[in-house]
Design a protein around this motif. Structure first.
Motif, PDB file in Angstrom:
ATOM      1  N   THR A   1      -9.992  -7.093  -0.725  1.00  0.00           N
ATOM      2  CA  THR A   1      -9.396  -7.503   0.440  1.00  0.00           C
ATOM      3  C   THR A   1      -9.315  -9.076   0.740  1.00  0.00           C
ATOM      4  N   ALA A   2     -10.791  -9.432   0.228  1.00  0.00           N
ATOM      5  CA  ALA A   2     -11.009 -10.965   0.489  1.00  0.00           C
ATOM      6  C   ALA A   2     -10.411 -11.837  -0.576  1.00  0.00           C
ATOM      7  N   ALA A   3      -9.871 -11.048  -1.808  1.00  0.00           N
ATOM      8  CA  ALA A   3      -9.052 -12.004  -2.716  1.00  0.00           C
ATOM      9  C   ALA A   3      -7.694 -12.513  -2.067  1.00  0.00           C
ATOM     10  N   GLY A   4      -7.344 -12.015  -0.910  1.00  0.00           N
ATOM     11  CA  GLY A   4      -6.249 -12.364  -0.127  1.00  0.00           C
ATOM     12  C   GLY A   4      -4.694 -12.179  -0.916  1.00  0.00           C
ATOM     13  N   ASN A   5      -4.904 -10.932  -1.729  1.00  0.00           N
ATOM     14  CA  ASN A   5      -3.422 -10.655  -2.392  1.00  0.00           C
ATOM     15  C   ASN A   5      -3.345  -9.090  -1.963  1.00  0.00           C
ATOM     16  N   ASP A   6      -2.503  -8.692  -0.982  1.00  0.00           N
ATOM     17  CA  ASP A   6      -2.184  -7.529  -0.561  1.00  0.00           C
ATOM     18  C   ASP A   6      -1.816  -6.405  -1.863  1.00  0.00           C
ATOM     19  N   THR A   7      -0.912  -7.081  -2.554  1.00  0.00           N
ATOM     20  CA  THR A   7      -0.333  -6.129  -3.814  1.00  0.00           C
ATOM     21  C   THR A   7      -1.358  -5.799  -4.630  1.00  0.00           C
ATOM     22  N   MET A   8      -2.331  -6.868  -5.104  1.00  0.00           N
ATOM     23  CA  MET A   8      -3.157  -6.522  -5.938  1.00  0.00           C
ATOM     24  C   MET A   8      -4.178  -5.698  -5.313  1.00  0.00           C
ATOM     25  N   ALA A   9      -4.673  -5.698  -4.092  1.00  0.00           N
ATOM     26  CA  ALA A   9      -5.582  -4.850  -3.495  1.00  0.00           C
ATOM     27  C   ALA A   9      -5.066  -3.386  -3.282  1.00  0.00           C
ATOM     28  N   ALA A  10      -3.707  -3.423  -3.250  1.00  0.00           N
ATOM     29  CA  ALA A  10      -3.163  -2.081  -3.163  1.00  0.00           C
ATOM     30  C   ALA A  10      -3.122  -1.307  -4.179  1.00  0.00           C
ATOM     31  N   ILE A  11      -3.007  -1.984  -5.493  1.00  0.00           N
ATOM     32  CA  ILE A  11      -3.023  -1.352  -6.888  1.00  0.00           C
ATOM     33  C   ILE A  11      -4.618  -1.100  -6.972  1.00  0.00           C
ATOM     34  N   LEU A  12      -5.370  -1.913  -6.786  1.00  0.00           N
ATOM     35  CA  LEU A  12      -6.888  -1.562  -6.985  1.00  0.00           C
ATOM     36  C   LEU A  12      -7.220  -0.393  -6.076  1.00  0.00           C
ATOM     37  N   GLU A  13      -6.658  -0.202  -4.958  1.00  0.00           N
ATOM     38  CA  GLU A  13      -7.090   1.001  -4.009  1.00  0.00           C
ATOM     39  C   GLU A  13      -6.718   2.103  -4.793  1.00  0.00           C
ATOM     40  N   GLY A  14      -5.308   2.138  -5.533  1.00  0.00           N
ATOM     41  CA  GLY A  14      -5.042   3.451  -6.126  1.00  0.00           C
ATOM     42  C   GLY A  14      -5.744   3.751  -7.112  1.00  0.00           C
ATOM     43  N   LEU A  15      -6.245   2.495  -7.933  1.00  0.00           N
ATOM     44  CA  LEU A  15      -6.894   2.799  -9.207  1.00  0.00           C
ATOM     45  C   LEU A  15      -8.570   3.197  -8.734  1.00  0.00           C
ATOM     46  N   SER A  16      -8.797   3.128  -7.603  1.00  0.00           N
ATOM     47  CA  SER A  16     -10.068   3.426  -7.256  1.00  0.00           C
ATOM     48  C   SER A  16      -9.897   4.692  -6.057  1.00  0.00           C
ATOM     49  N   SER A  17      -9.185   5.327  -6.284  1.00  0.00           N
ATOM     50  CA  SER A  17      -9.215   6.416  -5.295  1.00  0.00           C
ATOM     51  C   SER A  17     -10.407   7.267  -5.432  1.00  0.00           C
ATOM     52  N   ARG A  18     -10.733   7.759  -4.069  1.00  0.00           N
ATOM     53  CA  ARG A  18     -12.118   8.530  -4.143  1.00  0.00           C
ATOM     54  C   ARG A  18     -12.039   9.615  -5.136  1.00  0.00           C
ATOM     55  N   GLY A  66       0.928  -1.201   0.122  1.00  0.00           N
ATOM     56  CA  GLY A  66       0.066   0.018  -0.010  1.00  0.00           C
ATOM     57  C   GLY A  66       0.705   1.370   0.071  1.00  0.00           C
ATOM     58  N   ASP A  67       2.093   1.144   0.692  1.00  0.00           N
ATOM     59  CA  ASP A  67       2.769   2.571   0.799  1.00  0.00           C
ATOM     60  C   ASP A  67       3.538   2.749  -0.450  1.00  0.00           C
ATOM     61  N   LEU A  68       4.000   1.552  -1.150  1.00  0.00           N
ATOM     62  CA  LEU A  68       4.896   1.852  -2.312  1.00  0.00           C
ATOM     63  C   LEU A  68       4.258   1.858  -3.313  1.00  0.00           C
ATOM     64  N   LEU A  69       2.640   1.601  -3.566  1.00  0.00           N
ATOM     65  CA  LEU A  69       1.658   1.876  -4.501  1.00  0.00           C
ATOM     66  C   LEU A  69       0.987   3.126  -4.662  1.00  0.00           C
ATOM     67  N   GLU A  70       1.283   4.180  -3.630  1.00  0.00           N
ATOM     68  CA  GLU A  70       0.505   5.211  -3.530  1.00  0.00           C
ATOM     69  C   GLU A  70       0.342   6.018  -4.924  1.00  0.00           C
ATOM     70  N   THR A  71       1.597   5.844  -5.524  1.00  0.00           N
ATOM     71  CA  THR A  71       1.630   6.872  -6.885  1.00  0.00           C
ATOM     72  C   THR A  71       0.495   6.399  -7.746  1.00  0.00           C
ATOM     73  N   PHE A  72      -0.019   5.320  -7.531  1.00  0.00           N
ATOM     74  CA  PHE A  72      -1.222   4.874  -8.488  1.00  0.00           C
ATOM     75  C   PHE A  72      -2.483   5.757  -8.355  1.00  0.00           C
ATOM     76  N   GLY A  73      -2.758   6.137  -7.101  1.00  0.00           N
ATOM     77  CA  GLY A  73      -3.757   6.956  -6.655  1.00  0.00           C
ATOM     78  C   GLY A  73      -3.488   8.365  -7.195  1.00  0.00           C
ATOM     79  N   VAL A  74      -2.233   8.761  -7.343  1.00  0.00           N
ATOM     80  CA  VAL A  74      -1.905  10.349  -7.932  1.00  0.00           C
ATOM     81  C   VAL A  74      -2.067   9.995  -9.310  1.00  0.00           C
ATOM     82  N   VAL A  75      -1.670   9.131  -9.974  1.00  0.00           N
ATOM     83  CA  VAL A  75      -1.875   9.011 -11.334  1.00  0.00           C
ATOM     84  C   VAL A  75      -3.413   9.055 -11.788  1.00  0.00           C
ATOM     85  N   ALA A  76      -4.040   8.342 -11.092  1.00  0.00           N
ATOM     86  CA  ALA A  76      -5.557   8.054 -11.211  1.00  0.00           C
ATOM     87  C   ALA A  76      -6.134   9.566 -11.011  1.00  0.00           C
TER      88      ALA A  76
END
Length: 236
Positions: A157-174, A80-90
């Motif tokens: 989160t239920a998918a059980g892959n923290d990295t994928m969840a972090a990328i999706l969180e960035g791509l789904s920024s508010r 989550g910390d390393l992929l914050e830039t996805f949110g900025v790009v989005a």
């Protein structure tokens, strides 16, 4: 033949790669303090100014952190910390780049939802149901957006892959979702969105990964198709 001095940017980039390699090889562990700037520069054979720039760059990326009065440390390297830039790009993207991001989200969201169908816990499923019901019970755009974000976050989160969840969180920024949501809902698509969410929920309840994958791909694909139509309608 006269030799030219190496460009500073190249030296700094080499220092960045060397520090990353030290972490990757386990010579520096998450949470470990780096050697002093002077010692590390001497160890890698570069100037202190280049080392300082490399450390600064890796700190911005979330790989290193400066602790006041204590030194520089390797972070815990949480996705989550390393992929914050996805949110900025989005947040900042427009036009064709925004459509590209939605395409990436469609691919990852469908995969995450398929994994969630196999791995979701009863407690997580209850959370999905709660947000689904809350979205159906209001016509307040802010409440709908909040529960929409939470609906997809629980599934990721239920998918059980923290990295994928972090990328999706960035791509789904508010901010990103709010921009898309406002325009998309002007097309009167809320009821269709509700049906698509319900289809995803049914696949999760049935623990059917392929049905879940298809439902999520169709859901995000609808928004992606709308965005493409908007882009095509823009004057050249």
């Amino acid at each position: 033949m006269e030799q030219t001095a190496p460009q500073k940017g190249t030296v700094t980039q080499r220092a960045i790669e060397q520090i990353k390699a030290m972490i990757g090889e386990g010579l520096l562990e998450p949470g470990q303090r780096l050697p002093t700037e002077r010692d590390l520069a001497a160890q890698l054979g570069i100037s202190r100014s280049s080392m300082r720039e490399a450390i600064r760059a890796l700190t911005v990326l979330g790989v290193l952190e400066a602790r006041h009065g204590s030194g520089i440390y390797v972070t815990q390297l949480n996705a989550g910390d390393l992929l914050e830039t996805f949110g900025v790009v989005a947040d900042l993207s427009r036009g064709a780049r925004l459509v590209e991001l939605m395409e990436v989200r469609r691919v990852l969201e469908s995969t995450a939802t398929a994994l969630a169908a196999a791995r979701i816990t009863p407690e997580q499923l209850a959370e999905v149901e709660l947000h689904l019901a809350a979205m159906a019970a209001t016509d307040d755009p802010e409440e709908i957006l909040s529960h929409d974000l939470a609906f997809h976050r629980v599934i990721a989160t239920a998918a059980g892959n923290d990295t994928m969840a972090a990328i999706l969180e960035g791509l789904s920024s508010r901010t990103f979702r709010a921009r898309v949501w406002r325009g998309y809902q002007e097309e009167g698509a809320f009821e269709r969105t509700g049906r698509e969410h319900a289809r995803i929920h049914r696949a999760l309840v049935a623990r059917d990964p392929e049905a879940a994958r298809a439902a999520a791909a169709a859901h995000v694909g609808e928004v992606e198709a709308w965005m493409r139509s908007q882009l095509d309608a823009e004057p050249a």
